[in-house]
Design a protein around this motif. Structure first.
Motif, PDB file in Angstrom:
ATOM      1  N   TYR A  40      -4.226 -48.730 -26.994  1.00 38.81           N
ATOM      2  CA  TYR A  40      -4.449 -50.016 -27.372  1.00 38.81           C
ATOM      3  C   TYR A  40      -3.136 -50.735 -27.561  1.00 38.81           C
ATOM      4  O   TYR A  40      -2.478 -50.895 -28.606  1.00 38.81           O
ATOM      5  CB  TYR A  40      -5.248 -50.273 -28.077  1.00 38.81           C
ATOM      6  N   PHE A  42      -2.449 -54.777 -28.988  1.00 43.79           N
ATOM      7  CA  PHE A  42      -3.065 -55.713 -29.530  1.00 43.79           C
ATOM      8  C   PHE A  42      -2.806 -56.864 -29.154  1.00 43.79           C
ATOM      9  O   PHE A  42      -3.066 -57.643 -29.783  1.00 43.79           O
ATOM     10  CB  PHE A  42      -3.538 -54.954 -30.692  1.00 43.79           C
ATOM     11  N   ASN A  43      -1.010 -56.616 -29.539  1.00 42.37           N
ATOM     12  CA  ASN A  43      -0.183 -57.879 -29.686  1.00 42.37           C
ATOM     13  C   ASN A  43      -0.745 -58.834 -28.207  1.00 42.37           C
ATOM     14  O   ASN A  43      -0.243 -59.851 -27.597  1.00 42.37           O
ATOM     15  CB  ASN A  43       0.952 -57.596 -29.274  1.00 42.37           C
ATOM     16  N   ASP A  44      -1.986 -57.987 -27.348  1.00 41.98           N
ATOM     17  CA  ASP A  44      -1.868 -58.251 -25.900  1.00 41.98           C
ATOM     18  C   ASP A  44      -3.530 -59.153 -26.781  1.00 41.98           C
ATOM     19  O   ASP A  44      -4.873 -58.551 -26.245  1.00 41.98           O
ATOM     20  CB  ASP A  44      -2.253 -57.570 -24.277  1.00 41.98           C
ATOM     21  N   GLU A  45      -3.696 -60.544 -26.044  1.00 34.41           N
ATOM     22  CA  GLU A  45      -4.878 -61.246 -26.189  1.00 34.41           C
ATOM     23  C   GLU A  45      -5.909 -59.992 -25.556  1.00 34.41           C
ATOM     24  O   GLU A  45      -7.203 -60.357 -26.445  1.00 34.41           O
ATOM     25  CB  GLU A  45      -5.135 -62.141 -27.224  1.00 34.41           C
ATOM     26  N   PRO A  46      -5.887 -60.528 -24.323  1.00 31.15           N
ATOM     27  CA  PRO A  46      -7.573 -60.169 -23.282  1.00 31.15           C
ATOM     28  C   PRO A  46      -7.730 -58.509 -23.656  1.00 31.15           C
ATOM     29  O   PRO A  46      -8.616 -58.444 -24.391  1.00 31.15           O
ATOM     30  CB  PRO A  46      -6.473 -60.090 -22.479  1.00 31.15           C
ATOM     31  N   THR A  47      -6.465 -57.672 -24.469  1.00 29.81           N
ATOM     32  CA  THR A  47      -6.588 -55.973 -24.376  1.00 29.81           C
ATOM     33  C   THR A  47      -7.243 -56.392 -25.242  1.00 29.81           C
ATOM     34  O   THR A  47      -7.972 -55.437 -25.862  1.00 29.81           O
ATOM     35  CB  THR A  47      -5.567 -55.364 -24.508  1.00 29.81           C
ATOM     36  N   LEU A  48      -6.857 -56.630 -26.881  1.00 29.51           N
ATOM     37  CA  LEU A  48      -7.677 -57.288 -28.120  1.00 29.51           C
ATOM     38  C   LEU A  48      -8.926 -57.403 -27.491  1.00 29.51           C
ATOM     39  O   LEU A  48      -9.983 -56.928 -28.605  1.00 29.51           O
ATOM     40  CB  LEU A  48      -6.871 -58.473 -29.147  1.00 29.51           C
ATOM     41  N   MET A  49      -9.176 -58.510 -26.806  1.00 31.37           N
ATOM     42  CA  MET A  49     -10.793 -59.011 -26.630  1.00 31.37           C
ATOM     43  C   MET A  49     -10.925 -58.182 -26.330  1.00 31.37           C
ATOM     44  O   MET A  49     -12.764 -58.233 -26.947  1.00 31.37           O
ATOM     45  CB  MET A  49     -10.840 -60.840 -26.128  1.00 31.37           C
ATOM     46  N   TYR A  91      -7.561 -56.091 -39.533  1.00 31.39           N
ATOM     47  CA  TYR A  91      -6.306 -56.016 -38.555  1.00 31.39           C
ATOM     48  C   TYR A  91      -4.711 -55.962 -39.676  1.00 31.39           C
ATOM     49  O   TYR A  91      -3.281 -56.336 -39.154  1.00 31.39           O
ATOM     50  CB  TYR A  91      -5.706 -57.618 -37.890  1.00 31.39           C
TER      51      TYR A  91
END
Length: 92
Positions: A40, A42-49, A91
């Motif tokens: 993944y 995880f720098n992309d907020e929608p991906t993290l959420m 994190y």
């Protein structure tokens, strides 16, 4: 387990302990983001959420499988619908 009711009148107060008839199911899960960084971004907020939401949903399913319910009172049924889920995210 108990909850407390505090009644305040002027400068006087009264504490009443109320026993809980049922408690909400609780689960605690740990997630180390570093373990999934190859899969993944995880720098992309929608991906993290979306990832964290998936972990919470999996925890809720685990709770429901672990605590199969028998006949419940209305209050116990309501508590079973809304379990407490704590997702501790590392994190670093």
């Amino acid at each position: 387990k108990h909850v407390g009711l505090i009644e305040v009148r002027g400068d006087q107060w009264k504490f009443t302990a109320l026993p809980l008839e049922t408690v909400r199911p609780f689960i605690l899960k740990d997630v180390v983001l570093q373990d999934y960084e190859q899969e993944y971004d995880f720098n992309d907020e929608p991906t993290l959420m979306a990832f964290l939401e998936e972990k919470v949903e999996a925890a809720i399913l685990e709770l429901r499988e672990r605590h199969t319910t028998t006949a419940l009172t209305k209050a116990a049924e309501n508590r079973a619908k809304f379990p407490l889920v704590r997702l501790r995210v590392d994190y670093s």
